[in-house]
Scaffold this motif. Structure first.
Motif, short mmCIF file in Angstrom:
data_model
loop_
_atom_site.label_atom_id
_atom_site.label_comp_id
_atom_site.label_asym_id
_atom_site.label_seq_id
_atom_site.Cartn_x
_atom_site.Cartn_y
_atom_site.Cartn_z
N TRP A 281 0.67 -1.22 0.04
CA TRP A 281 0.23 0.22 0.14
C TRP A 281 1.20 1.04 0.26
CZ3 TRP A 281 -3.92 0.31 -1.97
CH2 TRP A 281 -5.47 -0.85 -1.83
N GLU A 282 2.29 1.83 0.75
CA GLU A 282 2.92 2.00 0.85
C GLU A 282 2.98 2.84 -0.93
OE1 GLU A 282 3.82 -0.40 0.89
OE2 GLU A 282 6.27 -0.87 0.27
N ILE A 283 3.35 1.75 -1.55
CA ILE A 283 3.15 2.05 -3.12
C ILE A 283 2.63 2.44 -3.64
CG2 ILE A 283 4.05 0.96 -5.38
CD1 ILE A 283 6.36 -0.22 -4.17
N LEU A 284 0.75 1.97 -3.40
CA LEU A 284 0.28 2.47 -4.25
C LEU A 284 -0.41 3.41 -4.03
CD1 LEU A 284 -1.97 -1.41 -4.26
CD2 LEU A 284 -1.09 0.19 -5.92
N THR A 285 -0.32 4.19 -2.32
CA THR A 285 -0.72 4.84 -2.57
C THR A 285 -0.17 6.20 -2.53
OG1 THR A 285 -0.52 4.91 0.00
CG2 THR A 285 -2.24 4.25 -0.16
N THR A 286 1.42 6.10 -2.74
CA THR A 286 1.74 6.94 -2.90
C THR A 286 1.70 7.07 -4.35
OG1 THR A 286 3.63 6.47 -1.44
CG2 THR A 286 4.15 7.99 -2.55
N GLY A 287 1.91 5.84 -5.46
CA GLY A 287 1.80 6.46 -7.19
C GLY A 287 0.51 7.00 -7.17
N ALA A 288 -0.41 7.06 -6.65
CA ALA A 288 -1.53 7.22 -6.31
C ALA A 288 -1.55 8.59 -6.52
CB ALA A 288 -3.71 6.69 -5.54
#
Lengths: 327, 379
Positions: free
Chosen positions: B343-350
């Motif tokens: 989720w750290e990658i998904l939330t930041t990417g989003a």
């Protein structure tokens, strides 16, 4: 793509376009001035210069593809052999297609209705309050976000962990806090469609709200005053004055959101990819067009079905737009 | 008076609930993108806003760091090893009773050694016989942890996950895909408004009819057309110019329609006066129409730019899904598949993907809304 080549690309792309119009007009002026006849200064050549790019793009990117897609829908998966209407028959008999149609119908019933309703309620509430502008701005914000971005946001809200673990998804955290079992929301057939729709409602309510907000300024103030003096409460005013007055706007918003919903694709692709019985037409079309080599015949059938569904609503919308222009 | 006061309170509460429900998902994403990835995976983002109580396991240092003092063997150190800002409340030395001791109390291990831990994590571990454990002892602590945020996720996502690259790619797609149709359509719209030529009404009707064509109709024919061209010239069928033209095509009808509505509404006396003075259509377009149409251009520009920036389908179909071409929405979708639990990658990417639209939204909201209200016809 480095930052440098980014600028080069943008520069070239835009330059070609500007250069075309400038050079062609310059050349036209140059040659017509030599012949020194003012009357042919604006000859049909300039009309062609102005129209040609737009017309060619229209021809190649919209008109030709429409006919080609219709043709392909009667051909086999490579577009080589004529197969009659067998692609259509296949689609009608396909259980996935039935599922997608039912889901799309569900989307059509729920999303435009709730978005329009929420938008109307919020616009009505916000216009009366001093912090209404800020509230509207915050509710409108999802409009700017991509469907995929919104998909990530909501996937995080729906995140599921086993019953023993700490829930990091907001929805499950609330459910656990209230003393219920956490759920993997996106995998519960039929219900999961509602959770996907929630994303779209979340986005489109802002649009409805903004348009209503503009329309609400047109509601005659004295009518509202009179109703208040007669002792009508806010709810009564809302249902018997504002809603009838905004009928036309409600229809407009409803059609806009309906068209968007008919073509809904990104949210489903990002959140469930059509699994757990959440497939819709546009996603099914993408699947058949491009997955595993693609089947241009069957893919085209879905594209045509989407177009047939969109056309009547779009015509209504354009007609309405023309009426507005007249006024 | 009392009644209207009451209804105003009710209105405020209902609106507040709407605002909270609408803002929470985005807010959660924003907060999460700044959280430590281990914390993000184990606790809800809302816990990071407050000082929270956490239970953790640490190890003391091993025997190598012992020294002798007054007949006692001593190991000193900090249980966290680094500065964390956490405050220990209680601790334990067995997993059965993890908060057996309060800070500054003395806990006695089975081998007779004694340990004392302070609030900041400093500990003194004493024994009368030399220490022999290589790895030290486990200590269970209960501590309060203050909110803590980091930019590490952004560093990771922008540099290592290819989102930074995708961001640049998206700019390379979106800017020409907005400017080119705007230029082409403004001339087109002008011609449809003020020039006289054969078949004008038919052309206008065609443009309006094109509004109803969903872009899904165009995908396969265009892709095979691109393939033919690429075979002919031996170039890749998926390229930036290809995607620009596709976006130009899909935006053409609505952009022309909107601009024509605007240009047509300009006072015709002005244009006729210029014609009488001998100005040609190109001069009129440059010197009269362009300056007057700036607000309309701004609205159409924002609408088309956001549309392209947020598009997924066109980017998936007309670009290769390779690092040098993938656009940010497609990248995000790829991450949803490959890094679905990170989720750290998904939330930041989003959030990175949302920066440009949100910036435009907050800076140019007025034009955006105007464009949306007028531009509800995009097919």
């Amino acid at each position: 793509m480095t930052i440098f080549s980014l600028f080069v690309y943008i520069f070239i792309g835009v330059l070609v376009c500007v250069a075309y119009f400038h050079l062609s007009n310059f050349l036209l002026d140059f040659f017509t001035e030599k012949t020194s006849k003012k009357s042919i200064n604006d000859s049909s050549i300039r009309v062609i210069i102005f129209i040609a790019p737009g017309f060619i793009v229209l021809l190649i990117f919209i008109l030709y593809p429409v006919f080609e897609t219709v043709r392909l829908s009667f051909y086999d998966k490579y577009g080589r052999d004529f197969v009659g209407i067998s692609n259509y028959i296949w689609a009608i008999q396909n259980p996935e297609f039935k599922r997608a149609i039912l889901n799309n119908l569900g989307w059509l019933l729920i999303v435009p209705t709730l978005s329009t309703f929420f938008g109307l309620v919020i616009a009505n509430l916000a216009d009366k309050l001093w912090w209404g502008t800020i509230a509207k701005s915050l509710i409108f914000m999802p409009m700017a976000i991509s469907f995929v971005g919104a998909g990530v946001i909501w996937k995080f809200v729906y995140d599921y962990r086993g019953p023993g673990d700490q829930q990091i998804g907001f929805l499950n955290a609330i459910i656990v806090f209230l003393g219920y079992e956490p759920q993997a929301w996106l995998t519960i057939p039929l219900w999961n469609n509602l959770f996907l729709m929630a994303v779209m409602i979340w986005i489109q309510t802002g649009l409805a709200m903004v348009i209503f907000s503009a329309a609400l300024r047109g509601v005659p103030k004295d009518m509202l005053e009179a109703a208040r003096i007669d002792g009508a409460n806010e709810l009564k005013i809302f249902t018997s004055i504002i809603i009838p007055y905004l009928q036309q706007t409600i229809l407009v918003i409803w059609t806009i959101i309906t068209i968007l919903v008919l073509k809904i694709f990104d949210i489903i692709l990002a959140l469930t990819n059509g699994m757990w019985q959440t497939d819709v037409l546009a996603n099914l079309m993408y699947d058949w067009m491009f997955r595993g080599g693609g089947d241009s015949g069957r893919g085209s059938v879905f594209a045509i079905i989407i177009m047939i569904a969109v056309i009547p609503i779009m015509i209504l919308n354009i007609y309405r737009h023309k009426e507005e222009q007249k006024i | 008076m009392k009644k209207s006061f009451f209804s105003s309170i009710v209105s405020q509460i209902i609106l507040l609930i709407f605002v909270i429900v609408w803002i929470i998902p985005t807010f959660g994403l924003l907060i999460s993108s700044f959280r430590d990835k281990d914390l993000l995976a184990t606790s809800g983002w809302w816990t990071s806003l407050f000082t929270t109580e956490i239970n953790e396991i640490y190890r003391t240092a091993g025997y190598e760091s012992q020294f002798k003092e007054n007949n006692n063997y001593i190991i000193k150190g900090n249980i966290f090893n680094t500065k964390t800002g956490k405050k220990i409340k209680s601790f334990g030395i067995t997993s059965k009773n993890i908060n057996e001791f309060l800070i500054n109390e003395e806990a006695i291990f089975k081998d007779g050694s004694k340990i004392e831990i302070s609030e900041t994590g400093d500990y003194i571990w004493k024994s009368q016989i030399p220490f022999e454990n290589k790895k030290g002892k486990r200590v269970f602590i209960t501590a309060s942890s203050p909110p803590k945020f980091t930019l590490n996720n952004y560093k990771e996502v922008l540099l290592n996950e290819g989102v930074g690259q995708a961001f640049i790619n998206t700019l390379a797609v979106a800017i020409p895909s907005t400017v080119i149709p705007l230029i082409i359509c403004s001339f087109f719209a002008y011609a449809l408004s003020w020039m006289r030529f054969f078949g004008k009404d038919l052309l206008l009707a065609t443009v309006i009819a094109s509004l109803v064509v969903p872009l899904q109709m165009s995908l396969i024919p265009l892709l095979s057309l691109y393939n033919d061209i690429s075979n002919l010239f031996n170039i890749s069928s998926k390229s930036y110019p290809g995607v620009w033209m596709a976006h130009t095509g899909f935006g053409l009808a609505s952009t022309t329609f909107l601009l024509r509505n605007f240009i047509k509404s300009l006072p015709h006396e002005m244009i006729e006066a210029a014609r009488v003075d001998g100005a040609n259509h190109y001069d009129i377009f440059k010197k009269i129409i362009l300056p007057l149409s700036i607000p309309a251009f701004a609205s159409v520009f924002i609408l088309q730019f956001l549309w392209v920036w947020n598009d997924l389908l066109v980017g998936l179909v007309f670009l290769d899904q390779v690092p040098s071409e993938i656009i940010i929405t497609a990248k995000l979708r790829e991450l949803l598949g490959s890094r679905g639990e990170n989720w750290e990658i998904l939330t930041t990417g989003a959030f990175v993907s949302m920066t440009v639209p949100l910036l435009i939204f907050f800076l140019l909201q007025r034009y955006f809304i105007r464009g949306l209200v007028a531009g509800s016809v995009k097919g």
